[in-house]
Design an enzyme around this catalytic site. Structure first.
Site, mmCIF file in Angstrom:
data_model
loop_
_atom_site.group_PDB
_atom_site.id
_atom_site.type_symbol
_atom_site.label_atom_id
_atom_site.label_comp_id
_atom_site.label_asym_id
_atom_site.label_seq_id
_atom_site.Cartn_x
_atom_site.Cartn_y
_atom_site.Cartn_z
ATOM 1 N N GLY A 24 -11.234 21.411 -55.862
ATOM 2 C CA GLY A 24 -11.533 20.171 -56.599
ATOM 3 C C GLY A 24 -12.864 19.600 -56.156
ATOM 4 C CG ASN A 25 -15.308 17.464 -58.330
ATOM 5 O OD1 ASN A 25 -15.225 16.259 -58.530
ATOM 6 N ND2 ASN A 25 -15.181 18.368 -59.309
#
Ligand code: CTP
Length: 419
Positions: free
Chosen positions: A224-225
């Site tokens: 993810g980020n």
């Protein structure tokens, strides 16, 4: 209370000691007539020009003058005010206020506000408030034009205070010059404009993408980020307020979708691509504020990966660039706004991506700047448009930036003129 376009809004009107105070009741009357809940705060000097009873009668609220009830000037303190009208009970005035107007504003209150002096109720409230403030100066021309007043006015303008500029006319001293309070109607007009969102997206369908994506590694893990979704959710909310039909395509985010948007929740970049393309087909504008992953695991495992080896290599493959896909499929008249995160040569990179991705607008921000980027409530951005406009914006709340982006998009697409 009357109902009207300003119903539900609380406006503080600060009245200070100038002869022009006699015009302040007209401002109050106009705002009350539009449905606003108006609370008048007077300085002690102002009470020499107009009686608090006048404002109490017009606003239907107690007038606040003094910080402390025991030093009463025959007028109510905040405590009394808070205990009387239902609307103020239990609510701290500064927090409940949507807009503050100081009219007339003397050189004294302007000086105090510019320098953080809080020595009476009005100046204290002004310091505590975070809502927009309109100052309508009225004073002798020589004071108005003195260096110190001009400096103070500049200081306040730089902090975002809006000035209803004094007019040129005959002043109380008999001299003709700049210093006369702006017309009460136009002061109330500025208030209306500030509080009532423009309805310039009526009949427009706007797709906003927001948040990160999650690319599965196995059933329990993902890549993810740090995107929080704040910028995209702010855009969706503001587009909605401006009358648009809004579709919010969002990756996982802890934010509440604004009430009234069509909400499509997605997980992966592939899902986001599908949802964006489908909704954009029927929309007028796409704003890609999301941070979809650029790479995803090539073959996510069906079962949880066990820690049996010392090293583990994950093979990643590129995801489709949603912006470019959308630009490729666009119909005549559809607009596209993209974002770019750049840590150096921001403007140059922005110009390159604007052209390469065939966008109408690109919003460039640098996540390394203080109070900008992921999971902050503010942002520092530059906006570049296809027609060559370049705006380098100061730090501002994401919600305000959202409005600036929408205004630029509307202008760039030439939508302002048609409706
Ligand atoms: N974007 C997209 N599809 C992706 C990844 C990003 O549409 N798979 C969009 C984002 O929503 C944003 C813009 O592209 O509007 C962001 O681009 P950015 O990450 O700054 O740079 P890239 O174009 O990905 O290029 P680079 O990584 O080379 O800087």
């Amino acid at each position: 209370m009357m109902s009207g376009p300003l119903s539900g809004k609380t406006i503080v009107v600060g009245v200070t000691g100038s002869i022009a105070a006699f015009k302040a009741p007209q401002i109050v009357t106009r705002l009350v007539g539009q449905g606003a809940n108006v609370v008048v705060i007077m300085t002690e000097n102002a009470t020499r020009f107009v009686t608090p009873l006048t404002f109490e009668t017009l606003s239907g609220n107690a007038v606040v003058v003094d910080m402390f009830p025991d030093r009463n000037t025959g007028v109510t303190s905040l405590e009394d005010a808070a205990s009387r009208p239902e609307r103020l009970r239990h609510v701290h005035l500064a927090e409940a206020t949507d807009l503050a107007i100081v009219a007339p504003a003397t050189a004294n209150i302007i000086g105090k506000m510019a320098n953080g002096v809080a020595d009476d109720f009005l100046s204290t409230e002004l310091l505590a408030m975070t809502c927009p403030t309109i100052m309508a100066p009225a004073m002798n021309v020589r004071m108005m034009e003195s260096d110190v007043v001009r400096e103070n006015v500049e200081k306040l303008k730089a902090r975002g205070v809006i000035f209803a500029e004094a007019e040129v006319g005959r002043l109380a001293s008999g001299v003709v010059g700049k210093g006369r309070l702006a017309d009460p109607e136009s002061i109330a007009g500025i208030a209306l404009e500030l509080l009532l969102p423009k309805q310039d997206l009526v009949g427009r369908r706007v797709v906003v993408s927001a948040g990160p994506t999650r690319e599965p590694v196995d059933p329990v893990r993902f890549i993810g980020n740090r995107s929080s979704g704040k910028m995209g959710y702010a855009l969706a909310e503001r587009a909605l307020r401006r009358g648009g039909d809004v579709v919010l395509v969002s990756g996982p985010s802890s934010l509440e979708p604004p009430h009234g948007v069509e909400y499509i929740r997605v997980e992966t970049a592939v899902e986001m691509l599908g949802a964006v393309m489908k909704s954009f087909a029927e929309a007028d504008l796409l704003i890609m504020a999301a941070a979809p992953a650029d790479y995803r695991p090539a073959e996510p495992s069906d079962v949880k990966i066990k820690k049996t080896t010392d090293r583990l290599t994950l093979e990643l493959v590129r995801t489709d660039d949603i912006l470019s896909e959308a630009a490729g499929a666009r119909r005549e008249g559809q607009g596209i706004v993209g974002f770019a995160l750049e840590t150096n040569a921001e403007l140059e990179e922005g110009r390159r991506k604007l052209a390469e991705k065939d966008l109408d607008i690109i919003v460039v921000n640098n996540p390394l700047v203080d109070d900008a980027g992921f999971d902050t409530d503010t942002n520092v951005a530059a906006i570049l448009t296809r027609s060559g406009r370049e705006l380098e914006l100061a730090k501002m709340p994401k919600k305000d930036l959202a409005d600036v982006i929408l205004t630029e998009a509307i202008n760039e697409l030439g939508w302002g003129q048609r409706r």
